[in-house]
Structures are given as C-alpha cells and as structure tokens.
Design an enzyme around this catalytic site. Structure first.
Site, PDB file in Angstrom:
ATOM      1  CE  LYS A  76     -23.483 -47.612  18.388  1.00  0.00           C
ATOM      2  NZ  LYS A  76     -24.289 -47.766  17.096  1.00  0.00           N
ATOM      3  CG  ASN A  97     -21.542 -43.436  15.768  1.00  0.00           C
ATOM      4  OD1 ASN A  97     -21.158 -42.009  15.860  1.00  0.00           O
ATOM      5  ND2 ASN A  97     -21.582 -43.728  14.647  1.00  0.00           N
TER       6      ASN A  97
END
Ligand code: ATR
Length: 281
Positions: A76, A97
């Site tokens: 991420k 994300n």
C-alpha cells in the site's frame, strides 16, 4: 455461424487485487458479487506479487488492458509512491489501496479503508461516533488509513495507544489538525474510559493478546477488530471479558472498502449488507 446474445466483441474490463499473500483474499468473491448484482461486465482476479516486483506487475497489468487494482499488504505504501495523482484521503493516509488507470494515461490512487470502516460502524451498525471517546490501538499503516475519516466524524477525543510509544506520539502529532489527538503506550490508559475501541494492530493476526488495562471500556462500549477471518480474535475475547456491549470484526470494513473502490471504478454503488451477512456466517 450464428452469434448469440452472449458473444461480445469487447472483452470484459479487467480488475485485480495485488498483494502478498493474496491466495485467501476475499476480494475476488466480493467484486464478482458486486458485478453480478449491478450488471457490470468485468473480471477480477488475485495476483500474488513478489518483493521488488510491484512496479513491474502494475505496468504489466495496465499494458494488458487492466482498468483498476486493489492493493493490499505489503504494497500500500509503495502504491502511494507509484501513482501520479492521489485523492485527499490517500494523500493523508500515506497509503493507496485502490488504483484506477485514467484515460489521460495517468494513474490515480485512492484509499477507501477508512471510509469503509466508518461506513460499517456508522451506517451498518448504527453506532454514532460524534462526541464519543475513541481509543485506537496500533500506529502502523492500517491505523494511518483510518484516522482522517474517523476525525471527520467529530469524536470528542481520540487516543492512539501503541506498543512502540514513539510511533503513537508521532502519529498523534501528525493528525492533530482541528482536534488534539493523544499518543501513548498501553500501560498509560489506566484511568481513562472509551466508548469505541478499534484494534488496528497486527496482534490478532499473531493470535496475541494486547496488554490492555482493565476497566477502560465505558458502559455501552463497542470493540472493533479490523482483523477478520478468525472466529473470535484475542482482542474481541478481551472485549467480551471486559463487558463490551458490541463486538465487531473487520468483515464489514472489508466489504465496505471494496464497495467504495467499486463505486470509483464503475460509478455505481453496490448493496453490501447481505454480502456482509454471508461472509460473516
Ligand atoms: P500495518 O500496515 O498492518 O498497520 P505495520 O505498519 O507493521 O502494519 O504496523 C503493525 C502494528 O501492529 C504496529 O502498531 C505494531 O506495533 P509496533 O509499532 O510497536 O511495532 C502492532 N503490533 C504488531 N504485533 C504486535 C503485538 N504482538 N503486540 C502489540 N502490537 C503489535
């Protein structure tokens, strides 16, 4: 040769989740259910990416006509650095994300984790956060992603407690905009009480109990573990022993963050409640 209604010249739009590990990811199941429900023609797969191979994997996926990606652990933060444009919430979270490949050739990054968590708590569970006392456990990437959307609900206070106290203090300072957040260690919570306690540490994943003091739950308190997939996490066991009114795991957050990504990609918001029920069963 005759063609049927089911012959399409154009292949379905491609989406995927990238991470390591992703074998047990529920995201393909969730997005395919959303697609079925909303009549979107798309495919969604799970792609395991090795360390050091993330940038290449994203490039390959895009070159193969991919439209968007979900990014999960441990990529991420790297995704945040890779995208060309970011939503404000992704900017602040320092993590991405959700990726969308734009027609302008640029890559857009969003973070739907926090809004997914808040939606699960406020809408699905009808738990009001405004003017409530919040305790957040952990100071890693997962917690970074949820702080802004939680702050936007105007709780009366937010305390971040972490095993490594410095990290809790640094995060508290960074996010103390508009209201003061306090960072501390687990042992420093003794004389406080909270209405909502959210576990964003990796302790449940390791089956470990956090060293939390007794008596920090107010009457009617909720314990929320961002972890899911374990029938009762050590944190939720602790909450039950401490008399919490509500015990919730992260399945609702998982489905809600997915719905937010789906909405960004497809412009349609899927229904989530029945799927949460199905995955929780
Ligand atoms: P993530 O991106 O999932 O948040 P991370 O950035 O590695 O992952 O952060 C993990 C969090 O879980 C941290 O807050 C970590 O505490 P430290 O900052 O002290 O490392 C916390 N954590 C992990 N294992 C833990 C354990 N066994 N007990 C308590 N906290 C734990």
């Amino acid at each position: 040769m005759t063609s049927s209604l089911f012959d399409f010249d154009v292949p379905p739009d491609r989406y995927a989740v990238m991470g390591n590990p992703v074998t047990h990811s529920k995201s393909p199941q969730i997005h395919l259910e959303f697609a079925r429900q909303t009549g979107q023609r798309m495919v969604y797969e799970a792609i395991q990416v090795n360390d050091g191979g993330f940038r290449q994997a994203v490039g390959n996926f895009r070159a193969a006509g991919g439209k968007g990606l979900n990014i999960t652990l441990p990529f991420k933060q790297e995704a945040w650095g890779l995208v060309d444009e970011r939503s404000e919430r992704a900017e602040r979270a320092g993590a991405v994300n959700t990726i969308m490949f734009l027609e302008t050739d640029s890559i857009f990054g969003d973070n739907t984790d926090g809004v997914g968590l808040v939606r699960d708590i406020v809408v699905n569970q009808s738990i009001n956060i405004t003017d409530k006392r919040l305790l957040i456990l952990g100071a890693g990437g997962a917690v970074r992603g949820i702080l802004s959307p939680l702050l936007a609900e105007n709780p009366s206070e937010i305390v971040i407690a972490n095993r490594t106290i410095d990290k809790a203090e640094a995060l508290a300072i960074e996010f103390s905009v508009g209201m003061s957040i306090q960072g501390c260690g687990f042992g420093m919570l003794g004389d406080r009480q909270f209405d909502l306690v959210i576990n964003g540490t990796a302790a449940s994943l390791q089956g470990e109990q956090l060293p939390l003091p007794d008596g920090i739950l107010a009457g009617n308190a909720t314990c929320y573990d961002m972890m899911y997939g374990i029938s009762a996490t050590p944190f939720l066991d602790w909450g039950q022993a401490q008399g919490a009114s509500r015990l919730l795991d992260g399945v609702g957050m998982l489905v809600e963050q997915a719905a937010e990504s789906f909405n960004l990609w497809r412009g349609v918001r899927p229904e989530t409640v029945s799927l949460i029920g199905l995955l929780s069963a």
